[in-house]
Design a protein around this motif. Structure first.
Motif, PDB file in Angstrom:
ATOM      1  N   PHE A   1      89.221 -33.388 -70.551  1.00 12.13           N
ATOM      2  CA  PHE A   1      88.552 -34.269 -69.600  1.00 12.13           C
ATOM      3  C   PHE A   1      88.737 -35.820 -69.981  1.00 12.13           C
ATOM      4  O   PHE A   1      88.825 -36.277 -71.094  1.00 12.13           O
ATOM      5  N   SER A   2      89.211 -36.464 -68.993  1.00  6.09           N
ATOM      6  CA  SER A   2      89.534 -37.928 -69.108  1.00  6.09           C
ATOM      7  C   SER A   2      88.335 -39.041 -69.601  1.00  6.09           C
ATOM      8  O   SER A   2      87.410 -38.439 -69.247  1.00  6.09           O
ATOM      9  N   ARG A   3      88.762 -39.849 -70.124  1.00  6.80           N
ATOM     10  CA  ARG A   3      87.923 -41.063 -70.695  1.00  6.80           C
ATOM     11  C   ARG A   3      87.367 -41.636 -69.248  1.00  6.80           C
ATOM     12  O   ARG A   3      86.285 -42.416 -69.319  1.00  6.80           O
ATOM     13  N   GLN A   4      88.055 -41.522 -68.076  1.00  9.68           N
ATOM     14  CA  GLN A   4      87.455 -41.946 -67.052  1.00  9.68           C
ATOM     15  C   GLN A   4      85.981 -41.653 -66.693  1.00  9.68           C
ATOM     16  O   GLN A   4      85.506 -42.117 -65.878  1.00  9.68           O
ATOM     17  N   HIS A   5      85.802 -40.344 -67.267  1.00  7.93           N
ATOM     18  CA  HIS A   5      84.095 -39.750 -66.786  1.00  7.93           C
ATOM     19  C   HIS A   5      83.169 -40.722 -67.274  1.00  7.93           C
ATOM     20  O   HIS A   5      82.226 -40.444 -66.830  1.00  7.93           O
ATOM     21  N   ILE A   6      83.284 -41.537 -68.301  1.00  6.01           N
ATOM     22  CA  ILE A   6      82.303 -42.341 -68.561  1.00  6.01           C
ATOM     23  C   ILE A   6      81.772 -43.239 -67.559  1.00  6.01           C
ATOM     24  O   ILE A   6      80.896 -44.041 -67.683  1.00  6.01           O
ATOM     25  N   ASN A   7      82.803 -43.397 -66.485  1.00  2.00           N
ATOM     26  CA  ASN A   7      82.235 -44.388 -65.360  1.00  2.00           C
ATOM     27  C   ASN A   7      81.304 -43.489 -64.411  1.00  2.00           C
ATOM     28  O   ASN A   7      80.888 -44.083 -63.391  1.00  2.00           O
ATOM     29  N   HIS A   8      80.859 -42.425 -64.913  1.00  2.00           N
ATOM     30  CA  HIS A   8      80.203 -41.538 -63.710  1.00  2.00           C
ATOM     31  C   HIS A   8      79.004 -40.966 -64.359  1.00  2.00           C
ATOM     32  O   HIS A   8      79.205 -40.071 -65.182  1.00  2.00           O
ATOM     33  N   ASP A   9      77.907 -41.305 -63.939  1.00  2.00           N
ATOM     34  CA  ASP A   9      76.644 -41.101 -64.897  1.00  2.00           C
ATOM     35  C   ASP A   9      76.265 -39.643 -64.606  1.00  2.00           C
ATOM     36  O   ASP A   9      75.663 -39.000 -65.379  1.00  2.00           O
ATOM     37  N   ASP A  10      76.786 -39.068 -63.792  1.00  2.00           N
ATOM     38  CA  ASP A  10      76.505 -37.432 -63.373  1.00  2.00           C
ATOM     39  C   ASP A  10      77.322 -36.461 -64.045  1.00  2.00           C
ATOM     40  O   ASP A  10      77.218 -35.437 -63.831  1.00  2.00           O
ATOM     41  N   PHE A  11      78.242 -36.948 -65.118  1.00  2.00           N
ATOM     42  CA  PHE A  11      79.189 -36.284 -65.562  1.00  2.00           C
ATOM     43  C   PHE A  11      78.597 -34.972 -66.294  1.00  2.00           C
ATOM     44  O   PHE A  11      78.982 -34.183 -66.106  1.00  2.00           O
TER      45      PHE A  11
END
Ligand code: G
Ligand code: MN
Length: 281
Positions: free
Chosen positions: A124-134
């Motif tokens: 999983f990419s670090r980009q997921h931190i920008n999505h609260d529903d991860f």
């Protein structure tokens, strides 16, 4: 690559001359970015699987899912050709979940047919931190397929824990509470401090290939030998990545390490082949 990035690459030549190459590269980038969602819809993004082995028993103890993009002619694009681009624009989120869903789907099938379950890790990419529903998204999908979270490993690259890691740490803590395992990927490449190991909510440390690419000197051998004590003291398991030779297996086993993945065992292979070789035997 953008013209400006080319220019910045060489400090003695702080300018760039526009050429057809730039135009072609830009075209390729735009094509990849523009077609990724239809590729997902059409099943062109495939989860390949690379088995993980116990070097003691030589048995498969798990697997890592890795993305491949199938071209119309049956050849594949490798992650290096599309992942960095998709990270830039944020579309990597959808690719990660696409791979995750394929993994859940086969794991549900293994479970149904009474096969021995092995843990599978998904990047999983670090980009997921920008999505609260991860975390919610992961939990919902897992529940949809009825897979037990303890068989799922979430791989996050070491560098994602370096800059502003609080959000990532929070997600990882929540996932661990649900029973998922967390792997820290590419360990040893990010120049993070060793202290971080005591702080991060992580179960498994994946030692980067570069560590064992050369271990000729006594110092390096001792270093590799000792790093295990440190990581085990931090209560984390270890797996070596990118193991390519029997010599490396011998050396790592002598150091007391158990788990590894790499070309010496198997390259990442298509899901069907993986199942035939390692699940439905
Ligand atoms: O960042 P991460 O560790 O998830 O990337 C794994 C990548 O390493 C994959 O693209 C996979 O194909 C590749 N890989 C796996 N095993 C080996 C190996 O033994 N040697 C090399 N050179 N690459 C490997
Ligand atoms: Mn990985």
């Amino acid at each position: 690559m953008h013209v400006w990035k080319h220019a910045k690459k060489d400090k003695y030549k702080p300018y760039a001359i526009y050429s057809d190459d730039f135009a072609n590269e830009r075209q390729t980038r735009l094509k990849i970015i523009g077609s990724v969602h239809s590729a997902i819809e059409n099943g062109e993004i495939e989860a390949f699987m690379q088995p993980k082995f116990s070097m003691k028993t030589m048995e498969v103890v798990g697997a890592e899912a890795l993305s491949r993009w199938r071209n119309p002619d049956g050849s594949y694009k490798f992650p290096g050709q599309f992942i960095p681009l998709l990270e830039d624009v944020g579309y990597i989120i959808d690719v990660d979940f696409c791979i995750f869903e394929q993994v859940l789907c086969v794991m549900a099938k293994w479970k149904e047919s009474g096969k021995k379950m092995i843990p599978v890790s998904v990047n999983f990419s670090r980009q997921h931190i920008n999505h609260d529903d991860f975390v919610t998204r992961i939990k919902k999908l897992t529940a949809k397929y009825g897979v037990e979270p303890k068989y799922i490993e979430i791989e996050i690259t070491e560098s994602a824990f370096m800059k502003k890691p609080e959000k990532m740490m929070k997600f990882m803590r929540e996932l661990r509470e649900e029973g998922y395992k967390i792997d820290i990927d590419d360990f040893g490449t990010g120049y993070s401090s060793l202290n971080m190991l005591l702080d991060v909510p992580v179960d498994i440390v994946k030692i980067d290939k570069s560590f064992i690419d050369d271990y000729d000197t006594q110092t390096k051998r001792e270093y590799i030998n000792q790093i295990g004590n440190l990581i085990h003291t931090a209560r984390k398991d270890i797996i070596f990545e990118g193991v390519e030779t029997y010599d490396q297996i011998k050396f790592l086993t002598e150091c007391g390490y158990e788990n590894a993945q790499g070309y010496v065992f198997s390259k990442p292979i298509p899901m069907k082949e993986f199942e035939e070789k390692y699940i439905y035997i």
